[in-house]
Design an enzyme around this catalytic site. Sequence first.
Site, PDB file in Angstrom:
ATOM      1  N   ASN A 154       1.031  -1.171  -0.021  1.00  0.00           N
ATOM      2  CA  ASN A 154      -0.039   0.126   0.063  1.00  0.00           C
ATOM      3  C   ASN A 154       0.934   1.328  -0.030  1.00  0.00           C
ATOM      4  O   ASN A 154       0.577   2.076  -0.943  1.00  0.00           O
ATOM      5  CB  ASN A 154      -1.043   0.081   1.335  1.00  0.00           C
ATOM      6  CG  ASN A 154      -2.040  -1.014   1.138  1.00  0.00           C
ATOM      7  OD1 ASN A 154      -1.977  -2.049   0.482  1.00  0.00           O
ATOM      8  ND2 ASN A 154      -2.814  -1.259   2.127  1.00  0.00           N
TER       9      ASN A 154
ATOM     10  N   THR B 110     -14.122  37.796 -31.776  1.00  0.00           N
ATOM     11  CA  THR B 110     -15.106  37.442 -30.692  1.00  0.00           C
ATOM     12  C   THR B 110     -16.299  36.748 -31.587  1.00  0.00           C
ATOM     13  O   THR B 110     -16.717  37.214 -32.308  1.00  0.00           O
ATOM     14  CB  THR B 110     -15.444  38.586 -29.786  1.00  0.00           C
ATOM     15  OG1 THR B 110     -16.338  39.402 -30.454  1.00  0.00           O
ATOM     16  CG2 THR B 110     -14.352  39.252 -29.030  1.00  0.00           C
ATOM     17  N   HIS B 111     -16.594  35.598 -30.722  1.00  0.00           N
ATOM     18  CA  HIS B 111     -17.610  34.976 -31.359  1.00  0.00           C
ATOM     19  C   HIS B 111     -17.341  34.279 -32.793  1.00  0.00           C
ATOM     20  O   HIS B 111     -18.119  34.236 -33.519  1.00  0.00           O
ATOM     21  CB  HIS B 111     -18.820  35.511 -31.541  1.00  0.00           C
ATOM     22  CG  HIS B 111     -19.521  36.253 -30.269  1.00  0.00           C
ATOM     23  ND1 HIS B 111     -20.202  35.474 -29.147  1.00  0.00           N
ATOM     24  CD2 HIS B 111     -19.314  37.445 -29.735  1.00  0.00           C
ATOM     25  CE1 HIS B 111     -20.307  36.421 -28.046  1.00  0.00           C
ATOM     26  NE2 HIS B 111     -19.963  37.502 -28.591  1.00  0.00           N
TER      27      HIS B 111
ATOM     28  N   SER C 206      -2.681  13.978 -48.356  1.00  0.00           N
ATOM     29  CA  SER C 206      -4.042  12.779 -48.636  1.00  0.00           C
ATOM     30  C   SER C 206      -3.737  11.831 -49.285  1.00  0.00           C
ATOM     31  O   SER C 206      -2.722  11.849 -50.414  1.00  0.00           O
ATOM     32  CB  SER C 206      -5.043  14.048 -49.229  1.00  0.00           C
ATOM     33  OG  SER C 206      -6.066  13.047 -49.621  1.00  0.00           O
TER      34      SER C 206
ATOM     35  N   LYS D 185      -3.666  18.428 -51.132  1.00  0.00           N
ATOM     36  CA  LYS D 185      -3.876  18.559 -49.627  1.00  0.00           C
ATOM     37  C   LYS D 185      -2.394  18.732 -48.856  1.00  0.00           C
ATOM     38  O   LYS D 185      -1.440  18.013 -49.172  1.00  0.00           O
ATOM     39  CB  LYS D 185      -4.588  17.601 -49.019  1.00  0.00           C
ATOM     40  CG  LYS D 185      -6.011  17.365 -49.408  1.00  0.00           C
ATOM     41  CD  LYS D 185      -6.829  18.692 -49.239  1.00  0.00           C
ATOM     42  CE  LYS D 185      -6.958  18.603 -47.654  1.00  0.00           C
ATOM     43  NZ  LYS D 185      -7.946  17.555 -47.097  1.00  0.00           N
TER      44      LYS D 185
ATOM     45  N   ASN E 232      -2.322  18.907 -44.748  1.00  0.00           N
ATOM     46  CA  ASN E 232      -3.084  18.837 -43.573  1.00  0.00           C
ATOM     47  C   ASN E 232      -2.513  19.153 -42.194  1.00  0.00           C
ATOM     48  O   ASN E 232      -1.130  18.641 -41.981  1.00  0.00           O
ATOM     49  CB  ASN E 232      -3.898  17.431 -43.422  1.00  0.00           C
ATOM     50  CG  ASN E 232      -4.575  17.141 -44.680  1.00  0.00           C
ATOM     51  OD1 ASN E 232      -5.313  18.193 -45.096  1.00  0.00           O
ATOM     52  ND2 ASN E 232      -4.628  15.872 -45.065  1.00  0.00           N
TER      53      ASN E 232
ATOM     54  N   GLU F 217      -4.872  18.644 -35.278  1.00  0.00           N
ATOM     55  CA  GLU F 217      -5.862  17.878 -35.139  1.00  0.00           C
ATOM     56  C   GLU F 217      -5.843  16.512 -33.926  1.00  0.00           C
ATOM     57  O   GLU F 217      -6.860  16.339 -33.308  1.00  0.00           O
ATOM     58  CB  GLU F 217      -6.460  17.336 -36.536  1.00  0.00           C
ATOM     59  CG  GLU F 217      -6.816  18.390 -37.514  1.00  0.00           C
ATOM     60  CD  GLU F 217      -6.947  17.802 -38.876  1.00  0.00           C
ATOM     61  OE1 GLU F 217      -6.768  16.765 -39.131  1.00  0.00           O
ATOM     62  OE2 GLU F 217      -7.489  18.761 -39.897  1.00  0.00           O
TER      63      GLU F 217
ATOM     64  N   TYR G 176      -6.985   2.001   1.986  1.00  0.00           N
ATOM     65  CA  TYR G 176      -6.631   1.384   0.680  1.00  0.00           C
ATOM     66  C   TYR G 176      -7.639   0.572   0.098  1.00  0.00           C
ATOM     67  O   TYR G 176      -8.269  -0.192   0.787  1.00  0.00           O
ATOM     68  CB  TYR G 176      -5.414   0.859   0.536  1.00  0.00           C
ATOM     69  CG  TYR G 176      -4.988   0.390  -0.779  1.00  0.00           C
ATOM     70  CD1 TYR G 176      -4.418   1.246  -1.705  1.00  0.00           C
ATOM     71  CD2 TYR G 176      -5.122  -0.932  -1.199  1.00  0.00           C
ATOM     72  CE1 TYR G 176      -4.000   0.827  -3.093  1.00  0.00           C
ATOM     73  CE2 TYR G 176      -4.673  -1.405  -2.507  1.00  0.00           C
ATOM     74  CZ  TYR G 176      -4.168  -0.231  -3.363  1.00  0.00           C
ATOM     75  OH  TYR G 176      -3.976  -0.590  -4.808  1.00  0.00           O
TER      76      TYR G 176
END
Length: 471
Positions: free
Chosen positions: A113, A158-159, A280, A286, A288, A293, A320
């Site tokens: 423990n 903003t937004h 791609s 492409k 990327n 991501e 524990y």
Amino acid sequence: MNQTTRLWGGRFRKSPDPRMMKLSSAGGAHARLAPQDIAGGKAHAAELERAGLLSQDEARTIVAALEAIAADLAAGTLAPDESDEDVHTFIERVLIARIGAIGAKLRAGRSRNDQAANNLKLYLRAEARSIGAMLAELLDAIAGQAERHAASVCPGFTHLQSAQPVTFGHWLMAHGQALSRDASRLQDWEKRSSLSPLGAAALAGSAIALTPELSARALGYDGPCENSVDAVGARDHVAEFLFVAAMLATNLSRLAEEVTLWTSRQFGWVVLDDAFATGSSIMPQKKNPDIAEISRGRAARLTGDLVAMLGALKGLPLAYNRDLAEDKRAAFDAVDVLGEVLPAFAGLIETMEARTDVMRAQAGAGFALATEVADHLARKGVPFAEAHEISGALVRYCEEMGRKLEGLEPVELRAIDPRLDESVLAVLTLDAAVAARSGYGGTAPARVAEQIGRFRGWLTGFSQWTRERAA
């Protein structure tokens, strides 16, 4: 698994069912904690020598054997096997196999423990600074880009709607400031995780290891935990580490989202270096932003790790419980994710190329200079509520007539409101708008440069902190 390779079993009449042991065992999965288990074992050997359970020669034999095991692990010539229930079993099995009964003495006065609590805490204390070092590289890359673009005008949002012009350096430093708070959280977490659980044994404390403050000092802690039950039953330090990791990943994910936008054809602000982008399999044109991501996706994982840990903790009685073993799965994942994401993102930011002409061309779009009109009128004594209405009317006129604010004639200005004269045209430029925000923390290039200077000073200190562990 035979009796000699388990740390328990004397009161049992049957051997463990393989199905139970498959669920219970994690020797291989937790093997990365072997260095911490060995460090704890060396500190405990000294504790047993102080208690008189080991002679000086026996303690030296154990320490030498543990160091040899550590060397073999580092060389890759030793690893747990399927019979090892956990990392503690693994180390003890090998230790006894190499030095015999002397090795079996090491278990006195401690428990899995307090060992388990200590191993993960030591591991995370080391990893916090490793993560900090990788984060420092990313922050250095952000500051470097910000220095290059302290005066490069770009749209501010903003937004996700064009709002006011700012400098790209200022925008980048907004991300830098958020991530610097994550760096500070790592340091704060380390301070709150500075007490050693060794000496707590199973939960009540040890009747043999009576000077845990010395073991704590040997392992780099500030001292031992104040309460033995809390020492083995608490995992808030793990949950807090996971929060810091999740918050860091979340802040990084926000930057990742912006990089994804900036590199799109629709924005066109940034071109990624070929070494930090992918293509791609079907569309040859492409390029990327996969690093960005993937980083967004991994942030979701770390949020899940935090929630899983909090869920495991919320209903547990002290002290524990085996539920607490989930701490390692979540902590390892957080360390691994950040260890992959941070270096890749640092390279992406350092090598990306900002297209300042494109950013500047977009900076005034959407009547982003309208606030300059209201501020100009306010400085001339017009109540701001009125100034705001006048500026709104001016924007409406431009929309209806297909005109730009900065292209209006004096006669058109006066037609909107007599208090609008041609002096307003002097403030209706991107550079004037940016320069006007010259208060502390504003986007005026001089202020941005000062901000980066202060940030660099802080970053030097933080980077030094990340190196102190190795020293």
